[in-house]
Design a protein around this motif. Structure first.
Motif, PDB file in Angstrom:
ATOM      1  N   GLU A 122      -7.590  16.766   4.777  1.00 29.67           N
ATOM      2  CA  GLU A 122      -8.187  15.074   5.238  1.00 29.67           C
ATOM      3  C   GLU A 122      -7.806  14.134   4.558  1.00 29.67           C
ATOM      4  O   GLU A 122      -8.730  14.834   2.892  1.00 29.67           O
ATOM      5  N   ARG A 123      -7.878  13.221   4.917  1.00 31.61           N
ATOM      6  CA  ARG A 123      -7.776  11.825   3.356  1.00 31.61           C
ATOM      7  C   ARG A 123      -9.194  11.218   4.073  1.00 31.61           C
ATOM      8  O   ARG A 123      -9.737  10.968   4.463  1.00 31.61           O
ATOM      9  N   VAL A 124      -9.259  11.353   1.995  1.00 31.01           N
ATOM     10  CA  VAL A 124     -10.983  10.299   2.270  1.00 31.01           C
ATOM     11  C   VAL A 124     -10.876   9.885   1.490  1.00 31.01           C
ATOM     12  O   VAL A 124     -12.009   8.932   1.393  1.00 31.01           O
ATOM     13  N   LYS A 125      -9.775   8.978   0.617  1.00 29.90           N
ATOM     14  CA  LYS A 125     -10.042   7.547  -0.236  1.00 29.90           C
ATOM     15  C   LYS A 125      -8.588   7.361   0.676  1.00 29.90           C
ATOM     16  O   LYS A 125      -6.922   8.128   0.403  1.00 29.90           O
ATOM     17  N   PHE A 126      -8.135   5.677   0.681  1.00 27.84           N
ATOM     18  CA  PHE A 126      -6.826   5.138   0.092  1.00 27.84           C
ATOM     19  C   PHE A 126      -7.714   3.837  -0.675  1.00 27.84           C
ATOM     20  O   PHE A 126      -7.293   2.641  -0.116  1.00 27.84           O
ATOM     21  N   GLY A 127      -6.491   4.294  -1.856  1.00 27.55           N
ATOM     22  CA  GLY A 127      -6.917   3.017  -2.733  1.00 27.55           C
ATOM     23  C   GLY A 127      -8.204   2.743  -3.028  1.00 27.55           C
ATOM     24  O   GLY A 127      -9.409   4.009  -3.043  1.00 27.55           O
ATOM     25  N   PRO A 128      -8.848   1.393  -2.628  1.00 27.20           N
ATOM     26  CA  PRO A 128     -10.632   1.495  -2.884  1.00 27.20           C
ATOM     27  C   PRO A 128     -10.968   2.119  -2.049  1.00 27.20           C
ATOM     28  O   PRO A 128     -12.754   1.783  -1.714  1.00 27.20           O
ATOM     29  N   LEU A 175       0.316  -0.980  -0.165  1.00 27.33           N
ATOM     30  CA  LEU A 175      -0.254   0.202  -0.036  1.00 27.33           C
ATOM     31  C   LEU A 175       0.577   1.679   0.522  1.00 27.33           C
ATOM     32  O   LEU A 175       0.548   1.963  -0.396  1.00 27.33           O
ATOM     33  N   THR A 176       1.900   1.295   0.424  1.00 28.95           N
ATOM     34  CA  THR A 176       3.131   2.172   0.331  1.00 28.95           C
ATOM     35  C   THR A 176       4.073   2.606  -0.295  1.00 28.95           C
ATOM     36  O   THR A 176       4.501   3.708  -0.464  1.00 28.95           O
ATOM     37  N   HIS A 177       4.735   1.640  -0.759  1.00 29.87           N
ATOM     38  CA  HIS A 177       5.840   1.282  -1.845  1.00 29.87           C
ATOM     39  C   HIS A 177       5.198   2.267  -3.190  1.00 29.87           C
ATOM     40  O   HIS A 177       3.999   2.038  -4.374  1.00 29.87           O
ATOM     41  N   PRO A 178       5.856   3.267  -3.841  1.00 33.34           N
ATOM     42  CA  PRO A 178       5.529   3.787  -5.424  1.00 33.34           C
ATOM     43  C   PRO A 178       5.977   3.237  -6.085  1.00 33.34           C
ATOM     44  O   PRO A 178       5.073   3.427  -7.153  1.00 33.34           O
ATOM     45  N   SER A 179       6.068   2.284  -5.725  1.00 34.34           N
ATOM     46  CA  SER A 179       5.795   1.099  -7.581  1.00 34.34           C
ATOM     47  C   SER A 179       4.873   0.270  -7.892  1.00 34.34           C
ATOM     48  O   SER A 179       4.272   0.641  -8.849  1.00 34.34           O
ATOM     49  N   PHE A 180       3.746   0.036  -5.947  1.00 36.27           N
ATOM     50  CA  PHE A 180       2.641  -0.261  -6.411  1.00 36.27           C
ATOM     51  C   PHE A 180       1.393   1.451  -7.131  1.00 36.27           C
ATOM     52  O   PHE A 180       0.395   0.375  -7.582  1.00 36.27           O
ATOM     53  N   GLU A 181       1.991   2.824  -6.863  1.00 38.12           N
ATOM     54  CA  GLU A 181       0.855   3.889  -7.533  1.00 38.12           C
ATOM     55  C   GLU A 181      -0.169   3.215  -7.051  1.00 38.12           C
ATOM     56  O   GLU A 181      -1.425   3.946  -7.901  1.00 38.12           O
ATOM     57  N   VAL A 182      -0.628   3.387  -5.630  1.00 36.77           N
ATOM     58  CA  VAL A 182      -1.389   3.209  -4.504  1.00 36.77           C
ATOM     59  C   VAL A 182      -2.350   5.143  -4.407  1.00 36.77           C
ATOM     60  O   VAL A 182      -1.387   5.183  -3.870  1.00 36.77           O
ATOM     61  N   ALA A 183      -3.365   4.489  -5.309  1.00 36.57           N
ATOM     62  CA  ALA A 183      -4.097   6.013  -4.673  1.00 36.57           C
ATOM     63  C   ALA A 183      -4.225   6.776  -3.673  1.00 36.57           C
ATOM     64  O   ALA A 183      -5.127   5.594  -3.011  1.00 36.57           O
ATOM     65  N   LYS A 184      -4.346   8.272  -3.320  1.00 39.31           N
ATOM     66  CA  LYS A 184      -5.198   8.230  -1.783  1.00 39.31           C
ATOM     67  C   LYS A 184      -5.352   9.987  -2.881  1.00 39.31           C
ATOM     68  O   LYS A 184      -4.736   9.833  -2.969  1.00 39.31           O
ATOM     69  N   THR A 185      -6.775  10.008  -2.000  1.00 37.58           N
ATOM     70  CA  THR A 185      -7.808  11.762  -2.229  1.00 37.58           C
ATOM     71  C   THR A 185      -7.832  12.029  -1.103  1.00 37.58           C
ATOM     72  O   THR A 185      -8.139  11.643   0.111  1.00 37.58           O
ATOM     73  N   TYR A 186      -7.356  12.773  -1.160  1.00 35.50           N
ATOM     74  CA  TYR A 186      -7.364  14.495  -0.110  1.00 35.50           C
ATOM     75  C   TYR A 186      -8.318  15.225  -0.325  1.00 35.50           C
ATOM     76  O   TYR A 186      -8.134  15.725  -1.720  1.00 35.50           O
ATOM     77  N   LYS A 187      -9.273  15.966   1.269  1.00 36.05           N
ATOM     78  CA  LYS A 187      -9.707  16.778   0.431  1.00 36.05           C
ATOM     79  C   LYS A 187      -9.426  17.397   1.130  1.00 36.05           C
ATOM     80  O   LYS A 187      -8.719  17.912   2.115  1.00 36.05           O
ATOM     81  N   VAL A 188      -8.727  19.393   0.737  1.00 33.41           N
ATOM     82  CA  VAL A 188      -7.385  19.871   0.959  1.00 33.41           C
ATOM     83  C   VAL A 188      -8.382  21.526   0.826  1.00 33.41           C
ATOM     84  O   VAL A 188      -8.956  22.275  -0.262  1.00 33.41           O
ATOM     85  N   LYS A 189      -8.491  22.256   1.686  1.00 29.19           N
ATOM     86  CA  LYS A 189      -8.226  24.016   1.904  1.00 29.19           C
ATOM     87  C   LYS A 189      -7.509  24.744   1.929  1.00 29.19           C
ATOM     88  O   LYS A 189      -7.019  24.342   2.369  1.00 29.19           O
ATOM     89  N   VAL A 190      -7.638  25.684   1.175  1.00 24.83           N
ATOM     90  CA  VAL A 190      -6.358  26.473   0.817  1.00 24.83           C
ATOM     91  C   VAL A 190      -6.956  28.078   1.327  1.00 24.83           C
ATOM     92  O   VAL A 190      -7.647  28.110   0.441  1.00 24.83           O
ATOM     93  N   ALA A 191      -5.567  28.375   1.065  1.00 28.55           N
ATOM     94  CA  ALA A 191      -5.767  30.081   1.440  1.00 28.55           C
ATOM     95  C   ALA A 191      -5.330  30.399   0.094  1.00 28.55           C
ATOM     96  O   ALA A 191      -5.049  30.187  -0.765  1.00 28.55           O
TER      97      ALA A 191
END
Length: 233
Positions: A200-206, A121-137
């Motif tokens: 906030e992370r809202v998704k990790f892989g599926p 789940l963490t090694h870059p070679s597997f390219e597991v997607a992670k989705t974030y909700k980001v509030k910016v200034a």
């Protein structure tokens, strides 16, 4: 199996710490104190630590956690801060965070004792997607900034891979990456002129955060774990 290794596999402690526990006379085998870490044992030997039986190889478990702000994503902390592992009720042996979040970030985090799954789940070679909700200034976020994030941003440790970016509002982005560089999302947004206010992370892989409340955890089902194993490339 050597006694120290048996304790480590049983989730008591690391092998080195298990050796110290054994030498302190806290371990019994068949009701008798044993101080030799190299003593051969198995699941039928009746191993106990401080009177508590040790079953041997621990069951593999994965927990989803909605990490609150102020918790560190580590199993140990030398500054006595609140740890994400403290949020899981009961005794499950050694649990380690998968895909860390900054102390000021919130959202979906995984805890497991399955080293192979954590690696996948963490090694870059597997390219597991992670989705974030980001509030910016400094909003609203321009289309040019969005396109820069989508193309990849040049950081001090190299250019990032292209990100998937959805502009939710003038100051909120949904950003998906498959890399795991330190503070990557924060640095990417800073690089395009929009410092992060909340992340906030809202998704990790599926796996999605869903309605899991802040500070709460739930053990993943076998089908959910299998989907995680198949995620990525």
């Amino acid at each position: 199996m050597r006694l120290a290794k048996f304790l480590a596999h049983g989730g008591v402690a690391s092998r080195r710490t298990s050796e110290e526990i054994i030498r302190e006379g806290r371990v019994t085998v068949g009701g008798e104190i044993v101080t030799d870490p190299a003593r051969d044992v198995d699941a039928s030997s009746g191993v106990a630590v401080d009177g508590v039986p040790v079953a041997g190889e621990e069951a593999r478990v994965v927990f989803a956690v909605n990490k609150p702000m102020g918790y560190v994503s580590t199993a140990k902390d030398t500054h006595d801060r609140r740890k994400v592992t403290d949020l899981v009720p009961g005794r499950h042996g050694r649990l380690y965070p998968v895909g860390r979040l900054d102390v000021d970030s919130t959202g979906l985090l995984l805890l497991t004792n399955d080293g192979a799954l954590a690696h996948r789940l963490t090694h870059p070679s597997f390219e597991v997607a992670k989705t974030y909700k980001v509030k910016v200034a400094k909003g609203p976020v321009s289309q040019r900034a969005v396109e820069r994030l989508r193309a990849g941003v040049k950081l001090e440790d190299g250019r990032t891979a292209p990100a998937r970016v959805v502009r939710v509002s003038g100051t909120v982005l949904e950003l998906t990456i498959h890399e795991g560089r330190k503070h990557q999302v924060r640095r990417m947004c800073e690089a395009v002129g929009h410092p992060v206010v909340a992340l906030e992370r809202v998704k990790f892989g599926p796996l999605e955060l869903g309605d899991l409340a802040p500070g709460k955890t739930r053990r993943l089902s076998a089908p959910e774990v299998e989907r995680l194993r198949r995620s990525g490339v």
